[in-house]
Write a protein that holds these residues in place. Structure first.
Motif, PDB file in Angstrom:
ATOM      1  N   PRO B  48       0.809  -1.225   0.000  1.00 37.29           N
ATOM      2  CA  PRO B  48       0.000   0.000   0.000  1.00 37.29           C
ATOM      3  C   PRO B  48       0.839   1.270   0.000  1.00 37.29           C
ATOM      4  O   PRO B  48       0.453   2.254  -0.636  1.00 37.29           O
ATOM      5  CB  PRO B  48      -0.804  -0.089   1.296  1.00 37.29           C
ATOM      6  N   LEU B  51       1.843   1.908  -3.539  1.00 32.87           N
ATOM      7  CA  LEU B  51       0.662   2.249  -4.331  1.00 32.87           C
ATOM      8  C   LEU B  51       0.152   3.646  -4.009  1.00 32.87           C
ATOM      9  O   LEU B  51      -0.217   4.407  -4.905  1.00 32.87           O
ATOM     10  CB  LEU B  51      -0.462   1.244  -4.057  1.00 32.87           C
ATOM     11  N   LEU B  52       0.141   3.978  -2.702  1.00 30.21           N
ATOM     12  CA  LEU B  52      -0.322   5.302  -2.291  1.00 30.21           C
ATOM     13  C   LEU B  52       0.584   6.370  -2.882  1.00 30.21           C
ATOM     14  O   LEU B  52       0.115   7.382  -3.406  1.00 30.21           O
ATOM     15  CB  LEU B  52      -0.352   5.410  -0.760  1.00 30.21           C
ATOM     16  N   ALA B  55      -0.254   6.689  -6.510  1.00 26.03           N
ATOM     17  CA  ALA B  55      -1.564   7.308  -6.725  1.00 26.03           C
ATOM     18  C   ALA B  55      -1.494   8.813  -6.480  1.00 26.03           C
ATOM     19  O   ALA B  55      -2.084   9.596  -7.227  1.00 26.03           O
ATOM     20  CB  ALA B  55      -2.601   6.671  -5.803  1.00 26.03           C
ATOM     21  N   ILE B  56      -0.745   9.215  -5.443  1.00 23.06           N
ATOM     22  CA  ILE B  56      -0.623  10.645  -5.143  1.00 23.06           C
ATOM     23  C   ILE B  56       0.150  11.332  -6.265  1.00 23.06           C
ATOM     24  O   ILE B  56      -0.209  12.403  -6.736  1.00 23.06           O
ATOM     25  CB  ILE B  56       0.053  10.849  -3.767  1.00 23.06           C
ATOM     26  N   ALA B  60      -4.454  10.301  -8.612  1.00 23.09           N
ATOM     27  CA  ALA B  60      -5.615   9.402  -8.697  1.00 23.09           C
ATOM     28  C   ALA B  60      -6.405   9.446  -7.392  1.00 23.09           C
ATOM     29  O   ALA B  60      -5.838   9.674  -6.324  1.00 23.09           O
ATOM     30  CB  ALA B  60      -5.153   7.979  -8.967  1.00 23.09           C
ATOM     31  N   TYR B  62      -9.562   7.527  -4.886  1.00 23.93           N
ATOM     32  CA  TYR B  62      -9.926   6.155  -4.484  1.00 23.93           C
ATOM     33  C   TYR B  62     -10.842   5.495  -5.519  1.00 23.93           C
ATOM     34  O   TYR B  62     -10.651   4.345  -5.880  1.00 23.93           O
ATOM     35  CB  TYR B  62     -10.599   6.202  -3.114  1.00 23.93           C
ATOM     36  N   VAL B  63     -11.828   6.246  -6.025  1.00 19.89           N
ATOM     37  CA  VAL B  63     -12.747   5.664  -7.022  1.00 19.89           C
ATOM     38  C   VAL B  63     -12.004   5.240  -8.284  1.00 19.89           C
ATOM     39  O   VAL B  63     -12.316   4.207  -8.886  1.00 19.89           O
ATOM     40  CB  VAL B  63     -13.891   6.622  -7.445  1.00 19.89           C
ATOM     41  N   TYR B  65      -8.950   4.239  -8.476  1.00 19.49           N
ATOM     42  CA  TYR B  65      -8.233   3.005  -8.152  1.00 19.49           C
ATOM     43  C   TYR B  65      -9.194   1.823  -8.116  1.00 19.49           C
ATOM     44  O   TYR B  65      -8.950   0.780  -8.720  1.00 19.49           O
ATOM     45  CB  TYR B  65      -7.526   3.158  -6.799  1.00 19.49           C
TER      46      TYR B  65
END
Lengths: 135, 240
Positions: B48, B51-52, B55-56, B60, B62-63, B65
């Protein structure tokens, strides 16, 4: 045990194919979901499926070898399935900072208390019963 | 230059990108953990985190992802079914000790709720957060069910459950070295009650019996709490 022909071949396939077994376990989860929904049970579908598999295994209607490999794979990779839930943090930037630290303190101390109380209860009881009940 | 120009917004890329990244990072994290066994290098923490960060970096949400990767979480259903097998294989141990395990689960669940309530009150957390923290020691599907019943926010509870799992698996390993526990029963119960699925995974690393006991305790704790939730909700709303 010693049936010949197609039945034996099917049994062989089930006992040796990880993929088939994963399919069987997924099928039980699916059925569990449906049953939980239809009967309005407050229990997750996976647990209903687990109860069904356990009942079949205990009654001897299902051989443990027809699901064992699949189960081992799922359980070995279980941590992967937890990862997406952590990503919900993306929507909660308010947890970065003091609030997050407070929450972490609550969770850490709570978890320590839970672990200590559970383990000591079980260990003391297990010692007591092994001393007082002859097996 | 940016990924958006490379067609990053196209639905096919989105549907494949996040699950591929999740599984890829997970496999790397597992390799790293196999090489250096440190608690902070657990795949449940490293995957995680990577991945976090990604994503940051990509902006991105949460939706975005979950649109592609939600099915990875669905696999928890079949994984729960899979716990039937270790429980079946250790049925003799369980048959002999079910009373002890049930008592452990009762004490553990009560401790979980009382400690969360007390600590949240001491630190001045809002009522919403406090209620969402109560069911955090259960595995996710149970915890979300209970959280909704008692008036918490299930999505917040899901996060708290995960944090409990990540740190609980590590804390549990430390506790096992500190507490003088003689039975595999107590070691399994500690991990299954304290860190639900993540604890059960850790318990499987320690031993077969620990693993199956932890799985059983996890399921027992969930069932017991779901059954007790309506009573608890009544009490929390001032019924008592």
């Amino acid at each position: 045990m010693h049936t010949r022909g197609p039945l034996l071949r099917i049994r062989y396939a089930f006992h040796h194919s990880r993929l088939l077994q994963l399919g069987v376990l997924t099928g039980f989860w699916f059925l569990g979901q449906a049953a939980a929904e239809a009967l309005r049970l407050p229990v997750p579908g996976g647990v209903v499926g687990m109860a069904a598999v356990l009942a079949l295994l205990l009654s001897g209607r299902m051989s443990v070898f027809s699901v064992r490999r699949g189960a081992q794979t799922l359980l070995a990779e279980m941590l992967l399935f937890f990862v997406p839930a952590v990503m919900a943090l993306l929507d909660h930037s308010e947890f970065i900072g003091v609030l997050g630290l407070k929450l972490l303190v609550v969770i850490l101390t709570g978890t320590l208390c839970v672990m200590a109380s559970t383990a000591l209860t079980v260990d003391l009881c297990a010692r007591w019963t092994s001393r007082h009940v002859a097996r | 230059m940016s990924l958006v120009n490379l067609g990053f917004d196209s639905p096919i890329v989105l549907a494949l990108f996040w699950p591929a990244a999740t599984i890829g990072f997970y496999l790397c994290a597992r390799k790293i953990y196999a090489r250096w066994r440190r608690w902070y290098l657990s795949p449940l923490a490293v995957t995680p985190a990577l991945l976090l960060a990604l994503a940051i970096l990509l902006g991105a949400r949460y939706v975005d992802y979950m649109r592609g990767a939600h099915w990875i979480m669905l696999a928890l259903g079949p994984a729960t079914v899979a716990f039937a097998i270790p429980i079946y294989e250790k049925r003799e141990t369980i048959r002999r000790n079910w009373r002890v395990l049930l008592l452990g689960v009762l004490i553990g669940s009560s401790t979980a709720m009382v400690s969360a309530w007390a600590m949240a009150s001491v630190l001045g957390l809002s009522g919403d957060l406090r209620l969402s923290l109560l069911p955090r020691s259960m595995s996710t599907p149970f915890a979300m069910e209970v959280s909704g019943d008692i008036g918490g926010a299930p999505d917040l509870t899901a996060i708290f459950v995960m944090v409990t799992g990540i740190f609980g698996a590590a804390l549990g390993e430390l506790m096992l070295t500190l507490l003088p526990l003689r039975s595999s029963l107590a070691r399994g119960a500690l991990l299954g009650m304290g860190a639900h699925g993540a604890g059960a995974a850790k318990a499987r690393e320690i031993g077969q019996e620990e693993g199956s006991i932890a799985g059983l305790v996890m399921v027992l704790a969930g069932l017991l709490n779901v059954l007790a939730a309506p009573i608890l909700a009544y009490g929390l709303k001032g019924g008592f």
